[in-house]
Structure formats: C-alpha cells, structure tokens
Write an enzyme that holds these catalytic residues in place. Structure first.
Site, PDB file in Angstrom:
ATOM      1  N   GLY A 337      44.176 -10.988-100.090  1.00  0.00           N
ATOM      2  CA  GLY A 337      43.631 -11.049 -98.840  1.00  0.00           C
ATOM      3  C   GLY A 337      43.262 -12.224 -98.246  1.00  0.00           C
ATOM      4  O   GLY A 337      43.282 -13.310 -98.520  1.00  0.00           O
ATOM      5  N   PHE A 341      37.522 -15.656 -92.408  1.00  0.00           N
ATOM      6  CA  PHE A 341      36.613 -16.583 -93.516  1.00  0.00           C
ATOM      7  C   PHE A 341      37.504 -17.405 -94.361  1.00  0.00           C
ATOM      8  O   PHE A 341      37.000 -18.454 -94.747  1.00  0.00           O
ATOM      9  CB  PHE A 341      35.856 -15.507 -94.342  1.00  0.00           C
ATOM     10  CG  PHE A 341      36.644 -14.488 -95.071  1.00  0.00           C
ATOM     11  CD1 PHE A 341      37.446 -14.888 -96.216  1.00  0.00           C
ATOM     12  CD2 PHE A 341      36.882 -13.181 -94.710  1.00  0.00           C
ATOM     13  CE1 PHE A 341      38.212 -13.880 -96.968  1.00  0.00           C
ATOM     14  CE2 PHE A 341      37.639 -12.176 -95.206  1.00  0.00           C
ATOM     15  CZ  PHE A 341      38.332 -12.861 -96.341  1.00  0.00           C
ATOM     16  N   VAL A 344      41.412 -14.787 -99.953  1.00  0.00           N
ATOM     17  CA  VAL A 344      41.008 -14.114-101.214  1.00  0.00           C
ATOM     18  C   VAL A 344      41.888 -14.237-102.406  1.00  0.00           C
ATOM     19  O   VAL A 344      43.126 -13.719-102.148  1.00  0.00           O
ATOM     20  CB  VAL A 344      40.158 -12.739-100.954  1.00  0.00           C
ATOM     21  CG1 VAL A 344      39.877 -12.200-102.346  1.00  0.00           C
ATOM     22  CG2 VAL A 344      39.245 -12.807 -99.988  1.00  0.00           C
ATOM     23  N   ASP A 454      27.585  -5.997 -90.415  1.00  0.00           N
ATOM     24  CA  ASP A 454      28.987  -5.995 -90.356  1.00  0.00           C
ATOM     25  C   ASP A 454      29.307  -4.896 -91.254  1.00  0.00           C
ATOM     26  O   ASP A 454      30.550  -5.085 -91.990  1.00  0.00           O
ATOM     27  CB  ASP A 454      29.479  -7.236 -90.758  1.00  0.00           C
ATOM     28  CG  ASP A 454      31.082  -7.568 -90.284  1.00  0.00           C
ATOM     29  OD1 ASP A 454      31.387  -6.757 -89.214  1.00  0.00           O
ATOM     30  OD2 ASP A 454      31.609  -8.322 -90.763  1.00  0.00           O
TER      31      ASP A 454
END
Length: 660
Positions: A337, A341, A344, A454
C-alpha cells in the site's frame, strides 16, 4: 471467559476433543499433555452444577462445582497425561440439576529435548551482559543456545562437538541502544570469535580484551576514547584480529587502518592499477543506476541504524530498531500500500505472525504530526474492531508503525476494487456493524472519549473472516466529556468531512457519525464520496437526486444484482441519511447506530455469509477460511454431547458456525 459451552438438556456428558499441533519434536504416539480447564459460573443464585472431569480414561477431578462469579482454573501441577485419543469428558453427577459447562481449555504438550545445554560459564557471562546493558526489550530468556531453534537473538553458538556443551562464538549487538562502558564479561568468554557492538552509544576506554579466540572486534560508530590496549594492538599488527573503530572520538587522533573503512582503502588500491578513463566511465554509469533506483523510492532506506532515538516513547509497546524492520520486511521488498503517509510493507515476525509495516514519509520526528497521536492512542485502546498496534520504530531518519496484517485489504477495495469478488448484502451490513462497534467503543468506553476524525472506507481493514477493523488513528483526538466541544483545526478527508466541524472548527463525537454515514452510503451504492461525472456531486446529494428522479433501487450497487431485502435496504439508507444531517444535534449517537444495525441484521447461516452475491457460489478464499475456523458440534449418543476444536472428521450432522 466471556463465552461458555454447555450441553443440550437431553445430554448429561460433554466430550472435548483436542487436535495435536504440528511440531517436528512431538511424537503423537508417545505424546504427553497437561490440560488446564477454565470455568466461570454466572447462572442465577445457588446453582446446583456438579460434574466429574476425566482425561485419558482417568478421573482428574471429582464432583467439581464451579464458583459463582469468578474464574476457576483447574489443573494438576506437573501431572502429564498420555495423549491417547486427545479427549476429555465432563460427566454430570447424579446429584446435579444442571449440565456441565466449560469456558476454556488450554493444553501444554511435553517436548523432551536431548540436546546439551550451553556451557555454564557462557550462560553466566551472557546474563551479566544482559544485566549490564539492561537488555529487557530483547527476548533473551532460558538457555542461550539450547534448543538450537530457540537460541538467543544475535548469538551464534558452536554445536560441532556433539559430546560437549555448545559455546557462544559470536555476539552481535549492533544498533541495540547500548549505553555506558564496554562490559568486561566479554573478555572472559574463551570461545568468543566475533564481537559486534557497532552503532551504539558506548563510552569510555576499550578494556584490555586478552582473548586469543577473538578474530573480529567491531566497535565502530560509538563514543569510545583512547588509549587502545597494547594486547589488542599486537594482535591487530600480527593479523590475528580485525579491529574496527571508525566513527569514534578515538579516531580523531589515530589515523591507522582500523579507523578507516578498509573496504574503501582496498578499492582505492585496486583503482590505481586500472585504466583511469575506464574507471571514470564505470563510476558514472553506476551513479546513474543508483540515482534512478533512489528516485524510484526503493533506496530511500539507507543504513539508518546509527540514527536510533535514545529516548523511547513511554508506551507499553515493543520498540523495533531499523535493522529489525529490514529483517521482518525482507529488506522492504513487498509493498502492499501507498499513501500520503508513506509506504506500507508486508512483513513477518520471528514467530511467523504476518504484519503490515507502515513507514512514514517524514525523515524526522519534528516533521511528523500523525506518528505520536497514533502510537499514543493505539497503545491505550483495545477492541476487536480496532487495529492492533504491534509496535513502532522511532528513528531520526525513519518512523514506522507495525500492525497486524489484514489479508483481505480494505473496504474500499472490496466495494470498488474489481469484478472478481463482491460482498453480498449481509456481509456489507456485518462490516458496517463492526466499524460502528469500534467507533462506539472510542466514543463511549474510552475516558476521555476519542474522536477518530478520519473514518472512511480505506481505513476499514478486513481480516480473513471479513471482520471490519478500524485503522489509521493519526488524526484521532481525545475529547473531554466535561465540554461539548474542543477547538481545533479542521482535519479529515474530502467527502467525509463534517460540514459543521469544517465551518466552526468545533469538534464533537458526531464528527465521526457524519463520516460513518458517508461510509454507509458507499456500502449501499458502491460509489465514491465525491462523484465527478457527468457532473460533480457529493454522495448524499447524489442519493437525494437519484431518489427524486426515480426510486430507491436506482442508487443500489449493481454488483449486488438485486440480491438484498428491500425493507432492510430502506432502513439502512434512512440510518445513513440521518447520520449525514448538516446539524450534529440531529445525528444519532454511535450507540444508537449500533443498536439499529443489530436490529436490521437478519439471522443468516454461515453458508450464506460465505457466498458472494455476484456469483452465487462460494469464493475459494471463503471456503478455505471456513475450513480453517469451523467449530463442529454433533450428537454422539443419547447420553453424550461432543465438540471438537481444530478439524472435524467422521462426524455426523455437522453445524458450521460463522466464526464471527
């Protein structure tokens, strides 16, 4: 202990069958087992429940009666039973009016190890090292070298002499956060050949390590000062010891080979002997290749081992070093992923547990705004529908969070990912209920309450049983119940953001309710929160527009193929539209949402839960999940009821539970 198994009123006995684990050191024919039974009686006042407990044909406990409102854990200390058929029997006594029950059972299998234990001197010295550096975070327990499969991390042992105790020949504590002076215990380990204490914060002078066995001593990148003991220098000059001291204050005054990178010196010597133009061209080509790899992002992970933060977060979570991250992710090979941010990665811990490793883009803690809130929040909250944080990495160059791996991805992927698999209506409602229960826990059971801020389909992860798990707590904030709101800067994701919060910056738990309502509409329609074609629509407005133009079925996800209950759909739609009311005061609480969803969920069989509405047949992954997690119940005789954990075989009238 919140669940118990008892027998039908037509039976008086309950048989428990335990399947043995697969382990190379277990001999099932001669296997011995230690069972521990757990009971909790919560039935009424003065219950008359008495039964005998049998194992391997022997009476283990006679006329047992569980205590009311507390846990009884029953076992016979040190008494291992023959495994036999792996069954245990709970038999109602004649004076009992209630049937047997059991809440839990755990079994320990006796593994006999014939290997020799580590030499006692090495054991004592390694324990001294552990205490000297306070190595509590490293899993150093038991015998350092035995069993071989469970030797201490960072240790290499010599097992070559079959008739002698194994000896420690290598200790690698590189980048382990060591502080203070060098432990003198190392100099007493007569078989030690390789000692690596690099990339720590060791101070003081180097002890006089008079070890003839020592071949490599790596003390690079610490804070060591001189002088260097003569005995060490003599072994270095004789070529018997490879000493590495680069990156220490001692090397500011010493310019010998052990204070520089020997590999670089060797390469420089080789370059002198070759044609300079060829070398220049080769270097340029190599630099171009490395540059391209770096821009691709795969080389972002340079050797950050020296940048470990000295002060750790005060949370009850495992702290991973950067070297450990590289190990569990296989050098950051498998990307599962990407987002704002960071990236992953898929990983695997030492015990085989699969994990997701989220590496943040920020290269310093000062620049990270989401890292600390997520660690602080997830270290305190624990719920079956909230993601489990295994640990974190706090490095000046690399911040990372390590979670349980969710094999089915996220809700957005399954709703809008592709046509190979589709969630049916019941599965969608179950996932919605899972997410609602997680939010209810944050709002109602946490003190102070926590607002996620979120909530969206990409942040609802799905395990292999399609259980919904809320993730990504980087924006979460504590909410003081003594006030109706707290002032903050509006944050969230476009399309999910509460309009009242966006306009006033006043945060309440109803902010999450609004985002959950948008998510419910996605579950119903299969559409994104903001539709761009043929014109831009916010999802709630698109739903209102569609209903005004036709009927409710025009908004339903076409992948459901009309396989849903119309009244259930109408009720969920009404609930979703109530959640997205512009005024927070008109929205329901998450407790009310949970209650409504539970009432709407029909009682469906596990058979139906594991069938995709888009194909009308069982998905292969669901079939495997059900095979692995089934709990089988059958009637054995008129007088006996039986259940089996693990895989059932040769049993009639099997009832498959969903595993949820």
């Amino acid at each position: 202990m919140q669940n118990a198994l008892t027998v039908d009123m037509n039976f008086s006995r309950s048989r428990i069958i335990i399947s043995p684990p697969e382990h190379p050191n277990l001999d099932t024919k001669n296997m011995q087992v230690l069972p521990i039974f757990h009971f909790a009686e919560i039935n009424g006042s003065n219950p008359n429940r008495r039964f005998d407990i049998y194992g391997a044909g022997e009476l283990l406990f006679s006329d047992f009666s569980p205590s009311r409102f507390r846990v009884d854990s029953m076992h016979q200390n040190g008494r291992f039973l023959p495994y036999a058929d792996g069954s245990f029997l709970l038999n109602k006594t004649g004076s009992s009016t209630l049937k047997p029950l059991i809440n839990a059972i755990e079994t320990y299998y006796l593994v006999r190890m014939d290997k020799l234990t580590t030499d006692s001197e090495d054991v004592n010295y390694m324990k001294e090292v552990k205490n000297h550096y306070n190595l509590t975070r490293i899993n150093w327990n038991g015998d350092p070298c035995s069993p071989r499969e469970y030797s201490w991390e960072g240790l290499t042992c010599d097992y070559s002499k079959s008739n002698q105790n194994p000896r420690v020949v290598s200790v690698n504590l590189s980048a382990s956060g060591l502080k203070g002076g060098l432990a003198i215990s190392f100099m007493n380990m007569v078989s030690l050949e390789n000692l690596d204490l690099s990339h720590n914060n060791l101070t003081g002078a180097i002890p006089d390590y008079q070890l003839k066995s020592l071949k490599i001593l790596n003390l690079s990148n610490n804070q060591l000062v001189g002088p260097i003991p003569d005995s060490i220098l003599q072994r270095v000059q004789a070529g018997l010891l490879d000493l590495r001291l680069e990156g220490n204050p001692i090397c500011s005054e010493v310019k010998d080979t052990y204070c520089s990178n020997k590999k670089k010196n060797t390469i420089q010597a080789m370059l002198i002997t070759v044609v300079v133009p060829v070398v220049v061209v080769a270097i340029l080509v190599l630099m171009c290749i490395i540059g391209k790899l770096c821009w691709k992002g795969k080389s972002d992970h340079e050797d950050y081992a020296m940048y470990e933060e000295e002060t750790s977060l005060h949370v009850d979570l495992r702290r991973f070093t950067y070297i450990e991250l590289k190990l569990i992710t296989n050098d950051f090979q498998s990307i599962i992923g990407k987002g704002g941010f960071g990236i992953v990665y898929h990983g695997k811990l030492e015990n085989g547990d699969e994990v997701a490793v989220k590496v943040l883009m920020e290269t310093s803690i000062a620049e990270s705004t989401d890292f600390f809130p997520e660690v602080q929040t997830l270290s305190k909250v624990h719920h079956k529908n909230l993601v489990t944080l295994k640990g974190y990495c706090q490095n000046k160059k690399c911040l990372a969070l390590i979670y349980d791996f969710m094999s089915r991805g996220n809700l957005q992927q399954l709703i809008r990912g592709g046509d190979d698999y589709s969630l049916n209506w019941e599965q969608r409602l179950h996932i919605a209920l899972d997410a609602a229960q997680g939010l209810e826990y944050l709002h109602e059971s946490c003190t102070p309450s926590i607002v996620h801020r979120d909530v969206k389909t990409p942040n609802i992860l799905l395990d292999k049983n399609l259980v919904g798990i809320i993730s990504d707590f980087g924006l979460s904030r504590a909410f003081n119940d003594a006030h109706t709101h707290i002032s903050t800067v509006a944050a969230g994701t476009l399309g999910y953001l509460d309009p009242e919060y966006h306009a006033t910056f006043q945060l309440t738990v109803k902010t999450d309710v609004y985002s959950f309502g948008i998510m419910l509409l996605e579950i119903i329609t299969g559409q994104p929160p903001v539709l761009m074609e043929p014109q831009t629509f916010h999802l709630p407005n698109w739903v209102r527009h569609k209903i005004a133009m036709g009927n409710i079925h025009d908004i339903v996800d076409k992948r459901l193929l009309d396989q849903y209950d119309a009244s259930s759909l109408q009720s969920v739609l009404d609930l979703a539209m109530n959640c997205v009311k512009n005024a927070a005061i008109h929205r329901p609480t998450m407790t009310e949402v949970v209650s409504r969803l539970k009432a709407l969920l029909p009682v469906v069989s596990s058979e139906k839960l594991s069938v995709s509405a888009s194909t009308g047949s069982m998905n292969p992954m669901d079939a495997e999940i059900r095979r692995q997690f089934q709990l089988t119940i059958s009637g054995v005789s008129n007088e006996e009821n039986s259940f089996q954990s693990g895989y059932g075989g040769g049993m009639s009238e099997l009832i498959h539970l969903s595993g949820r």
